[in-house]
Scaffold this active site. Structure first.
Site, PDB file in Angstrom:
ATOM      1  N   ALA A   1      14.746  14.158   5.559  1.00 35.07           N
ATOM      2  CA  ALA A   1      15.233  12.825   5.174  1.00 35.07           C
ATOM      3  C   ALA A   1      15.429  12.009   6.444  1.00 35.07           C
ATOM      4  CB  ALA A   1      16.546  12.931   4.413  1.00 35.07           C
ATOM      5  N   LYS A   2      15.641  10.744   6.327  1.00 30.20           N
ATOM      6  CA  LYS A   2      15.995   9.923   7.485  1.00 30.20           C
ATOM      7  C   LYS A   2      16.564   8.615   6.965  1.00 30.20           C
ATOM      8  CE  LYS A   2      15.794  10.113  12.028  1.00 30.20           C
ATOM      9  NZ  LYS A   2      15.937  11.317  12.865  1.00 30.20           N
ATOM     10  N   GLY A   3      17.389   7.971   7.810  1.00 30.92           N
ATOM     11  CA  GLY A   3      17.930   6.673   7.432  1.00 30.92           C
ATOM     12  C   GLY A   3      18.046   5.800   8.654  1.00 30.92           C
TER      13      GLY A   3
END
Ligand code: NAD
Length: 438
Positions: free
Chosen positions: A118-120
């Site tokens: 995931a990444k944000g």
């Protein structure tokens, strides 16, 4: 056919395009050498399964209101929760976050962590914002992505522009809305020690990279480098990862850190630097930069990256080693601690020159690995001592390195292609074992 790798993508500066190109190339290889996979399954595991883009207002200190755009992408649900950092930077966009989320999936498979990637991130310039402004931004961003995060759903961590302070605020904000969630501190890693952070997390990415370098240079003597002792090193980026790798290589391995640079420029000295002195200088300098240290003449990025050294460590951001000057790079070994620092063309030129590249999806997995340890400690209500964390990290890193080297040797691949094949093969295996619902 548009997904198939083509030669035109060699100098690919679009990080997402490059990651997908490498992944597709690995799939082609596995189809031919191991076993073929249904195209629909490949398509499923290539694309993110959930992505969100949010716009939200924040009060600035002068009373004005500024609107920010943020993202959170869950790339793979082959394992859950998903896991990945949060980046604050002016160049953050959905493409970049997608590329970083995909890389997180690959990294977790390289080092065998039971997470999806995931990444944000938020498009903002933290260097131009005050502490209270950043705190308000972090609280509101956390609120906006709250439906997507949780200890068993998705677990953020620090990346460029964020640190343990932001992780503490994410934890606190999550707790305000979810007071009854068990083991809620496991909602985020890279927290301050006092609220459940793990010993060794701050320097984990660098420490993991050092363990891999020790295997490659100290044990396998790649490119005739017999020992890390006395080896000359240039580090690009002097934030969390850059400072820590310079410091660990200087203090624990007696390397000579001859070059250090940040976003404003770099410094080079054959005699070498003590990274702690340079850090103290940077903290007090009006520009918060290493430039000006000991009145050394400043160098630009290209000059730094092509200066003489044994080991080059890109620890800043993507697309730093590019085709236009790759042939001038003098390092024998490149340790990619940044994500995506090398373009395809630069990679090809460097490999042809015989440079040994330790690729990002192997070299920088120390961060997510100790984040996993932090998550385990939070869930078990434990606090491990530093030696335990380091020993477990060393085992994970050397196993990941060994698996990548074995793949490289078995199929005669360079280390980046080997790491992609190693990870992708495991992804396809898990996808096949799980099958398709319903
Ligand atoms: P950071 O924000 O602490 O530091 C970034 C550093 O890079 C700063 O010194 C900045 O001045 C410098 N920089 C930015 N642009 C530059 C340029 N064009 N040339 C030279 N220097 C430049 O970030 P960080 O956490 O140290 O992350 C650095 C890299 O490592 C990123 O690619 C990140 O994705 C990757 N990474 C970080 C972690 C982690 O645990 N923090 C884990 C894995 C990978």
């Amino acid at each position: 056919m548009s997904n198939q790798p083509t030669q035109e993508k060699k100098e690919e500066l679009d990080f997402l395009g490059r990651t997908r190109f490498e992944f597709r190339r690995a799939v082609q290889f596995i189809n031919a050498k191991v076993k073929p996979t249904e195209e629909g399954m490949v398509d499923y595991i290539e694309q993110p399964f959930r992505q969100s883009s949010v716009r939200f207002p924040v009060y600035m200190d002068d009373g004005s209101i500024k609107v920010f755009t943020g993202y959170r992408v869950h790339h793979s649900r082959l394992f859950e929760p998903t896991k990945g950092g949060i980046r604050y930077s002016p160049d953050v966009d959905l493409n970049m976050i997608n590329a970083l989320a995909f890389e997180m999936t690959l990294k977790c498979f390289v080092v065998d962590l039971p997470y999806g990637g995931a990444k944000g991130g938020v498009c903002c310039d933290p260097k131009k914002m005050s502490r209270p402004e950043l705190d308000r931004l972090t609280r509101r961003y956390t609120y906006e992505i709250m439906p997507m995060i949780g200890p068993d759903l998705d677990v953020p961590a620090p990346d460029i522009g964020t640190s343990e302070r932001e992780m503490g605020i994410i934890y606190d904000t999550y707790m305000m809305f979810n007071p009854n969630v068990p083991y809620a501190s496991a909602v985020v890693t890279g927290k301050p020690l006092s609220i459940g952070g793990s010993k060794g997390r701050k320097e984990a990415t660098a420490q993991g990279g050092a363990f891999v370098l020790e295997e490659a240079v100290g044990k396998r003597r790649v490119n005739g480098l017999a020992s890390l002792k006395g080896a000359t090193v240039i580090v690009q980026g002097f934030g969390n990862v850059g400072f820590n790798i310079a410091n660990i290589l200087h203090e624990n391995y007696q390397c000579r850190i001859v070059g250090i640079c940040d976003s404003r420029g770099g410094i080079y000295s054959k005699k070498g630097f003590d990274p702690k002195d340079v850090l103290n200088y940077k903290a007090q300098s009006p520009n918060r930069s290493v430039v000006g240290y000991n009145e050394l003449e400043p160098k630009n990025a290209k000059q730094m990256l092509t200066s003489a050294c044994d080991i080059l460590v890109p620890a800043a951001k993507e697309n730093q080693l590019i085709g236009s000057f790759a042939k001038d790079i003098k390092a024998k070994v490149v340790l990619e601690l940044a994500n995506g620092p090398t373009s395809n063309l630069a990679h090809e030129i460097l490999v042809d020159k015989g440079v040994y590249i330790l690729p990002d999806i192997l070299a920088n997995v120390g961060g997510v690995t100790v984040s996993y340890f932090e998550w385990l400690q939070n869930k078990a209500g434990e606090s491990w001592d530093l030696n335990t964390v380091r020993d477990k990290l060393r085992i994970k890193m050397t196993t990941a390195y060994g698996g990548t080297v074995d793949t490289a040797e078995k199929y005669n691949l360079d280390m980046r292609r080997a790491a992609f094949v190693f990870a992708t093969n495991k992804m396809l295996e898990v996808a096949s074992c799980r099958g398709i619902f319903p």
